[in-house]
Design a protein around this motif. Structure first.
Motif, PDB file in Angstrom:
ATOM      1  N   ASN A  95      84.260  38.294  63.102  1.00 52.44           N
ATOM      2  CA  ASN A  95      83.800  39.678  63.273  1.00 52.44           C
ATOM      3  C   ASN A  95      82.309  39.679  63.606  1.00 52.44           C
ATOM      4  OD1 ASN A  95      86.161  41.508  62.349  1.00 52.44           O
ATOM      5  ND2 ASN A  95      86.057  39.858  60.828  1.00 52.44           N
ATOM      6  N   VAL A 128      99.618  44.401  58.315  1.00 55.45           N
ATOM      7  CA  VAL A 128     101.080  44.515  58.212  1.00 55.45           C
ATOM      8  C   VAL A 128     101.490  43.946  56.853  1.00 55.45           C
ATOM      9  CG1 VAL A 128     103.301  43.875  59.259  1.00 55.45           C
ATOM     10  CG2 VAL A 128     101.272  44.276  60.710  1.00 55.45           C
ATOM     11  N   GLU A 129     102.168  44.804  56.092  1.00 56.26           N
ATOM     12  CA  GLU A 129     102.466  44.403  54.724  1.00 56.26           C
ATOM     13  C   GLU A 129     103.976  44.270  54.455  1.00 56.26           C
ATOM     14  OE1 GLU A 129     100.376  47.344  52.392  1.00 56.26           O
ATOM     15  OE2 GLU A 129      98.511  46.201  52.469  1.00 56.26           O
ATOM     16  N   ALA A 180      88.409  34.792  60.351  1.00 55.99           N
ATOM     17  CA  ALA A 180      87.449  34.415  59.307  1.00 55.99           C
ATOM     18  C   ALA A 180      86.919  35.674  58.652  1.00 55.99           C
ATOM     19  CB  ALA A 180      86.304  33.617  59.917  1.00 55.99           C
ATOM     20  N   ASN A 200      83.634  45.405  52.679  1.00 51.11           N
ATOM     21  CA  ASN A 200      83.354  46.782  53.115  1.00 51.11           C
ATOM     22  C   ASN A 200      82.327  47.489  52.234  1.00 51.11           C
ATOM     23  OD1 ASN A 200      85.033  46.957  50.977  1.00 51.11           O
ATOM     24  ND2 ASN A 200      86.721  47.977  52.052  1.00 51.11           N
ATOM     25  N   SER A 215      79.090  41.893  64.294  1.00 55.28           N
ATOM     26  CA  SER A 215      78.534  43.256  64.143  1.00 55.28           C
ATOM     27  C   SER A 215      77.759  43.634  65.409  1.00 55.28           C
ATOM     28  CB  SER A 215      77.598  43.326  62.933  1.00 55.28           C
ATOM     29  OG  SER A 215      76.448  42.566  63.191  1.00 55.28           O
ATOM     30  N   ARG A 272      83.216  36.377  52.302  1.00 57.73           N
ATOM     31  CA  ARG A 272      83.314  36.724  50.888  1.00 57.73           C
ATOM     32  C   ARG A 272      81.984  36.451  50.207  1.00 57.73           C
ATOM     33  NH1 ARG A 272      86.804  39.030  52.663  1.00 57.73           N
ATOM     34  NH2 ARG A 272      89.046  38.876  52.323  1.00 57.73           N
ATOM     35  N   GLU A 320      85.643  39.196  67.723  1.00 58.58           N
ATOM     36  CA  GLU A 320      86.158  40.527  67.396  1.00 58.58           C
ATOM     37  C   GLU A 320      85.009  41.516  67.323  1.00 58.58           C
ATOM     38  OE1 GLU A 320      88.674  41.164  64.060  1.00 58.58           O
ATOM     39  OE2 GLU A 320      90.076  39.582  64.629  1.00 58.58           O
TER      40      GLU A 320
HETATM   41  N1  LIG Z   1      80.765  41.769  60.606  1.00 59.15           N
HETATM   42  C1  LIG Z   1      81.577  41.172  59.783  1.00 59.15           C
HETATM   43  N2  LIG Z   1      82.510  41.901  59.185  1.00 59.15           N
HETATM   44  C2  LIG Z   1      83.344  41.268  58.341  1.00 59.15           C
HETATM   45  C3  LIG Z   1      83.238  39.924  58.078  1.00 59.15           C
HETATM   46  N3  LIG Z   1      84.189  39.624  57.181  1.00 59.15           N
HETATM   47  C4  LIG Z   1      84.847  40.715  56.919  1.00 59.15           C
HETATM   48  N4  LIG Z   1      84.344  41.740  57.618  1.00 59.15           N
HETATM   49  C5  LIG Z   1      84.749  43.105  57.629  1.00 59.15           C
HETATM   50  O1  LIG Z   1      84.843  43.587  56.377  1.00 59.15           O
HETATM   51  C6  LIG Z   1      85.860  44.560  56.299  1.00 59.15           C
HETATM   52  C7  LIG Z   1      86.720  44.321  55.121  1.00 59.15           C
HETATM   53  O2  LIG Z   1      87.224  43.032  55.182  1.00 59.15           O
HETATM   54  P1  LIG Z   1      88.118  42.441  54.088  1.00 59.15           P
HETATM   55  O3  LIG Z   1      87.888  43.056  52.779  1.00 59.15           O
HETATM   56  O4  LIG Z   1      88.029  41.028  54.264  1.00 59.15           O
HETATM   57  O5  LIG Z   1      89.507  42.973  54.539  1.00 59.15           O
HETATM   58  C8  LIG Z   1      90.202  42.335  55.575  1.00 59.15           C
HETATM   59  C9  LIG Z   1      91.481  41.919  55.097  1.00 59.15           C
HETATM   60  O6  LIG Z   1      91.442  41.361  53.836  1.00 59.15           O
HETATM   61  C10 LIG Z   1      92.255  43.191  55.137  1.00 59.15           C
HETATM   62  N5  LIG Z   1      93.692  43.017  55.294  1.00 59.15           N
HETATM   63  C11 LIG Z   1      94.352  42.224  56.146  1.00 59.15           C
HETATM   64  N6  LIG Z   1      95.676  42.395  56.021  1.00 59.15           N
HETATM   65  C12 LIG Z   1      95.856  43.306  55.060  1.00 59.15           C
HETATM   66  C13 LIG Z   1      96.952  43.957  54.484  1.00 59.15           C
HETATM   67  O7  LIG Z   1      98.109  43.667  54.829  1.00 59.15           O
HETATM   68  N7  LIG Z   1      96.760  44.847  53.496  1.00 59.15           N
HETATM   69  C14 LIG Z   1      95.451  45.189  53.105  1.00 59.15           C
HETATM   70  N8  LIG Z   1      95.340  46.115  52.121  1.00 59.15           N
HETATM   71  N9  LIG Z   1      94.403  44.601  53.636  1.00 59.15           N
HETATM   72  C15 LIG Z   1      94.584  43.711  54.589  1.00 59.15           C
HETATM   73  O8  LIG Z   1      91.771  43.829  56.329  1.00 59.15           O
HETATM   74  C16 LIG Z   1      90.497  43.401  56.648  1.00 59.15           C
HETATM   75  C17 LIG Z   1      90.483  42.771  58.003  1.00 59.15           C
HETATM   76  O9  LIG Z   1      89.920  43.713  58.785  1.00 59.15           O
HETATM   77  P2  LIG Z   1      89.547  43.447  60.289  1.00 59.15           P
HETATM   78  O10 LIG Z   1      88.226  42.732  60.362  1.00 59.15           O
HETATM   79  O11 LIG Z   1      89.423  44.832  60.839  1.00 59.15           O
HETATM   80  O12 LIG Z   1      90.637  42.685  60.863  1.00 59.15           O
HETATM   81  C18 LIG Z   1      86.617  44.491  57.599  1.00 59.15           C
HETATM   82  O13 LIG Z   1      86.350  45.534  58.376  1.00 59.15           O
HETATM   83  C19 LIG Z   1      86.124  43.231  58.217  1.00 59.15           C
HETATM   84  O14 LIG Z   1      86.065  43.312  59.612  1.00 59.15           O
HETATM   85  C20 LIG Z   1      82.240  39.192  58.718  1.00 59.15           C
HETATM   86  O15 LIG Z   1      82.092  37.998  58.562  1.00 59.15           O
HETATM   87  N10 LIG Z   1      81.455  39.846  59.551  1.00 59.15           N
END
Ligand SMILES: Nc1nc2c(ncn2[C@@H]2O[C@H](COP(=O)(O)O[C@H]3[C@@H](O)[C@H](n4cnc5c(=O)[nH]c(N)nc54)O[C@@H]3COP(=O)(O)O)[C@@H](O)[C@H]2O)c(=O)[nH]1
Length: 925
Positions: free
Chosen positions: A751, A872-873, A693, A708, A753, A696, A783
């Motif tokens: 996620n 992973v892209e 999840a 971010n 915090s 946005r 997470e």
């Molecule tokens: N505490 C909380 N943190 C949150 C929550 N929702 C999001 N987040 C944190 O925000 C950081 C940025 O998130 P986001 O812009 O959503 O980016 C995520 C994905 O969109 C991005 N992603 C996934 N796969 C790819 C890819 O192949 N290419 C690419 N360029 N981006 C990709 O990665 C982010 C997922 O990150 P992670 O959480 O580390 O898995 C991010 O740090 C979020 O954690 C929230 O509700 N609470």
């Protein structure tokens, strides 16, 4: 308040009261003395008068003697021949001497011639002239002599005086006895006789007369030539009282006359006109006795004066009393004042002595040459010399070391020169009254002393008073306090308060002096701190502080470095300007970047530096700091490990951030938030096993704001807490909605915090919500970032175990970016490790990324933990991970995050086996 007994005290002291009580006695005593004095004066005056009177008596006696002698001389010389001549003489005499009652002539002859003499007198007119003792005088006796001395003429011939005619003076034995010698010596004789008449006394004065001048006759032959005598009958009463009366005209005197002889005792008394009879009551009585005449040895006059109380001049006595009272008051005031001053001086002396004895300062007094005259007990204690040893010694030799003597006094200086100067006009002025210098004790120990001094002129000679305080410990403590108050205890750099005050001082004193403020924040420090603990973090900060200090050496002596707080440092560089700032900043960055070895950890951090210049970027400390801080954020935004110089638009970013914060606070209530879900695939089967999840936020003004960007702001402002609750609620709702659908086994990762994780009741709240929704806990994956897990690792272990016990899945996000302690990692009950996208990006080509991802996979498998590769892209990345037995992948290669509705559509097509989907096929082509 009775300790203040001074000249201005309004309260009477006991002594003053006693003095004032004595005043009436004093005044009365003085009045009494004055009255006595008046009496004494009176007595003195009285005695003087008496003395004068006696003198007067003697003079009068002398005069009478001379007079009678002169008359007898005249008579013997035949100058006075007839009775008529005697009468004329007598008239003048009696006028001048009123107390002479009569003057007469007595004839001396043998008794054989008595009859013829009497006959002759009868013929001269004295018909009954018969010589016989008449009994006029008390002393009279029968004349046994063959001669007689009979008065045959008396002038004036008054009836009273007539009785003296024919009186034979030889019937008075004394006259008869002395007449022969009188004749021989031709001299006067005075006989004090008592007349039978009461209250009347007479003296008979006789001088012999001769038939020729006696000087022509031999003394032995004078008896042959004597013919009689000139006789004065003197009223002695009158003669004695007249001068008394004259002298005591206005006074009351009592006079008594006594004549004592073997045969008779007679006398009289007389009172002055003022006193008819002697007083019975009087205040004082003066009495004196005198012998009135040389010719009467047994005559005594007693003169008594009575002093009556009325005679005392009371007004004068009162005035005298008042004067004495005034004198008393003046004397008392003067005496009391002197006593008071003496007492105050004595008290002051005692106090000073006590001060001297009890003072916690060494008190030393010297003469102008520094020879010690006073040395108090504390001086003994402080310097180790007893009073006896110190007195008369030289202060300089005792307490000053050679160096001080040489530097302070030079060749010719004296102790006095150290403390006073001589002005242009020759006056001696005391220099500044305090100085600090090091002094020597007896044991040779050096102490830092604060010397307060004064120079006093005593008897035209300067005396130096020194008050010496040992401030060695005080200065040490001050230094420590100063260090504590102004310096950071960890790094020993200036603290924020002191740093700011230094710059403020600089701005006030040298407003024209330009300088640069460098605001530096460490990148990655939080991870070190969180993962390796605060001790390591602290050591790291110390190394950074040293490197910074070393770095700014030579960049202006007046530069300052401050630990602003946490991992923030601020530098003020005096000589830095726009031309040299880049090289300075890069040098600092390079230095910071160097590996730091602490406890077997090779640590690497970088720094982001924001720079603001004075005066271009701000006029005050706060403005400059704010702008440097803004620039630092800009440096962070530029990718960290760099520097940025403040520009005005940066402030706009700051205000934009503030704007965003404002909108963020209302985001939930305005329904601006929503969740997207990104699928996770099991690599070996192609099955979609769950989703993550992702939050946005679409704001009408700001548009779609990336997580971010807003999540760090939400965390900083703690708005993250309500947001997190909302995320959990939405996720649980989503899971619940999937119950009894084809997606009911899909898990959702959320996620969490660090602030949410450590919030009170987080686990209970989570479990309750899941239970209420009737969703198994295994479907919710928590997470946590690596740094969240490693911060307070010991506490977290318990929470993590509790979560696992409740059946929740646990994943460590962004693994590899922090400093996970392997020992902890082993103990954490983790389900999944998520390799950070930054290590996936370089796969399968980048050696470093290959090593790190392989290492993480190896570690995880050893710990029996499954691995999710995120971000992973590409298929190449997928293949690489598949080959290394990575369990799951997440990334754009499968799907971007999707809204709930889109996800369900997507899942319908891809969930069973992604490899068989059109999407995968398209990728392969
Ligand atoms: N505490 C909380 N943190 C949150 C929550 N929702 C999001 N987040 C944190 O925000 C950081 C940025 O998130 P986001 O812009 O959503 O980016 C995520 C994905 O969109 C991005 N992603 C996934 N796969 C790819 C890819 O192949 N290419 C690419 N360029 N981006 C990709 O990665 C982010 C997922 O990150 P992670 O959480 O580390 O898995 C991010 O740090 C979020 O954690 C929230 O509700 N609470």
């Amino acid at each position: 308040m009775n300790d203040r007994i001074g000249p201005f005290s309004t309260k009477l002291s006991k002594r003053q009261k006693l003095v004032w009580l004595l005043m009436p006695f004093w005044v009365i005593g003085f009045i009494f003395l004055h009255i006595e004095d008046q009496a004494s004066e009176k007595r003195t005056a009285f005695l003087k008068e008496v003395q004068d009177i006696r003198q007067n008596y003697l003079i009068e006696e002398q005069k009478i003697s001379s007079l009678i002698e002169a008359i007898a001389q005249q008579y013997s010389g035949q100058y006075i021949k007839s009775s008529h001549d005697i009468s004329i003489f007598a008239q003048g005499l009696l006028n001048d001497y009123p107390y002479i009652e009569a003057m007469g002539l007595a004839t001396y002859a043998k008794k054989t011639q008595l009859s013829s003499f009497e006959e002759k007198q009868k013929q001269l007119g004295f018909e009954s002239f018969k010589i016989r003792p008449k009994g006029i005088f008390l002393q009279e006796k029968e004349n046994a002599s063959p001669y007689f001395l009979a008065i045959n003429q008396v002038e004036p011939l008054t009836p009273d005086n007539a009785s003296y005619i024919a009186e034979d003076l030889f019937s008075i034995p004394e006259i008869e006895k002395r007449f022969d010698s009188q004749v021989k010596e031709n001299r006067t004789a005075i006989f004090w006789l008592e007349q039978t008449h009461p209250n009347k006394s007479l003296a008979v004065v006789t001088h012999p007369v001769y038939a020729t001048e006696p000087t022509n006759i031999h003394q032995e032959d004078r008896s042959e030539w004597v013919t009689g005598a000139i006789v004065f009958l003197v009223n002695t009463h009158s003669a004695l009282t007249k001068p008394i009366q004259k002298a005591f005209r206005d006074d009351a005197v009592e006079v008594s006359f006594r004549r004592v002889s073997d045969n008779y005792n007679t006398g009289w008394s007389w009172n002055s006109a003022k006193m008819e009879k002697p007083p019975t009551s009087y205040w004082k009585r003066f009495e004196t006795v005198l012998v009135p005449s040389l010719s009467c040895h047994n005559c005594r006059i007693t003169i008594t004066n009575h002093l009556d109380w009325q005679e005392i001049d009371k007004q004068k006595a009162v005035i005298f009393g008042l004067i004495s009272a005034l004198i008393f008051i003046l004397l008392s005031i003067a005496t009391l004042s002197i006593l008071n001053k003496t007492r105050i001086l004595s008290e002051m002396h005692n106090r000073l002595q006590e001060l001297l004895d009890s003072s916690q300062d060494a008190i030393i007094i010297t003469d102008k040459f520094g020879i010690i005259k006073v040395w108090n007990p504390y001086a003994e204690e402080l310097f180790g010399y007893t009073r006896r040893e110190a007195l008369q010694n030289s202060l300089v030799q005792l307490l000053f070391d050679r160096y001080t003597i040489k530097t302070v006094f030079g060749d010719s200086g004296t102790l006095l020169d150290l403390f006073i100067t001589t002005s242009e006009h020759g006056h001696q002025n005391t220099k500044a009254s305090k100085l600090e210098m090091s002094l020597l004790t007896r044991s040779g120990e050096k102490i830092l002393a604060e010397i307060s001094y004064s120079v006093l002129m005593i008897n035209d000679e300067p005396e130096i008073s020194l008050f010496i305080k040992d401030i060695t410990n005080q200065r040490k403590t001050e230094k420590e306090i100063r260090q504590y108050a102004f310096y950071d205890s960890l790094t020993q750099l200036e603290n924020r308060v002191y740093f700011k005050s230094q710059i403020e001082e600089q701005l006030a004193e040298r407003p024209d002096q330009s300088f640069a403020i460098l605001f530096m924040d460490l990148d990655g420090f939080k991870q070190v701190n969180d993962s390796l603990g605060h001790n390591i973090g602290d050591e790291l900060l110390k190394v950074i502080a040293k490197r910074l200090t070393h770095n700014i050496k030579g960049v202006g002596d007046q530069s300052h470095i401050c630990r602003f707080g946490g991992d923030e440092f601020v530098l003020m560089l005096r000589d830095a300007d726009i031309y040299n700032i880049s090289s300075i900043a890069l040098r600092i960055l390079n230095n910071i970047e160097r590996t730091i070895k602490i406890d077997n950890h090779d640590l690497r951090v970088s720094a982001s530096i924001g720079i603001a210049f004075y005066p271009q970027n701000g006029q005050s400390v706060d403005t400059l700091l704010r702008h440097a801080d803004t620039a630092m954020y800009e440096a962070k935004a530029q990718g960290k490990n760099t520097f940025a110089i403040y520009q005005e638009q940066m402030s706009q970013h700051v205000s934009a951030r503030l704007q965003m914060e404002k909108h963020l606070r209302n985001a939930l209530s305005n329904n601006e938030m929503y969740l997207c879900y990104q699928p996770k695939m099991e690599i070996t089967t192609g099955k979609i096993i769950g989703v993550e999840a992702l939050l946005r936020w679409r704001n009408p003004e700001l548009g779609l704001v990336p997580p971010n960007v807003f999540i760090p702001i939400a965390e900083e402002t703690r708005i993250i807490l309500p947001i997190s609750h909302w995320v959990v609620d939405q996720t649980v709702k989503q899971l619940k909605s999937w119950r009894n659908t084809p997606f009911q086994d899909l898990s959702i990762a959320i996620n969490i915090s660090s602030s949410q994780f450590s919030a009170e009741g987080f686990i209970t709240n989570l479990a309750t919500k899941m239970q209420e929704a009737d969703v198994p806990n295994r479907l919710l994956e928590i997470e946590l970032t690596e740094s969240t897990v490693m911060t307070n690792a010991d506490t977290n272990i318990k929470l993590l175990r509790e979560l696992r016990k409740l059946g929740f899945e646990l994943a460590v996000d962004d693994f590899g970016t922090g400093y996970s302690s392997l020992s902890y990692l082993k103990r954490f009950p983790l389900s999944i490790l998520k390799i950070d996208k930054s290590f996936i990006d370089g796969l399968p080509m980048d050696e470093e990324d290959i090593s790190i991802s392989e290492a993480i996979l190896h570690l995880a498998h050893n710990l029996n933990v499954r691995v999710v590769a995120e971000g992973v892209e590409t298929l190449k990345q997928l293949n690489f991970l598949e080959e290394r037995q990575c369990e799951y992948i997440q990334g754009f290669v499968i799907s971007k995050p999707l809204k709930s509705d889109d996800l369900e559509v997507w899942l319908t097509e891809h969930a069973e086996n992604f490899y068989q989907s059109a999407t995968y096929r398209a990728l392969r082509n």
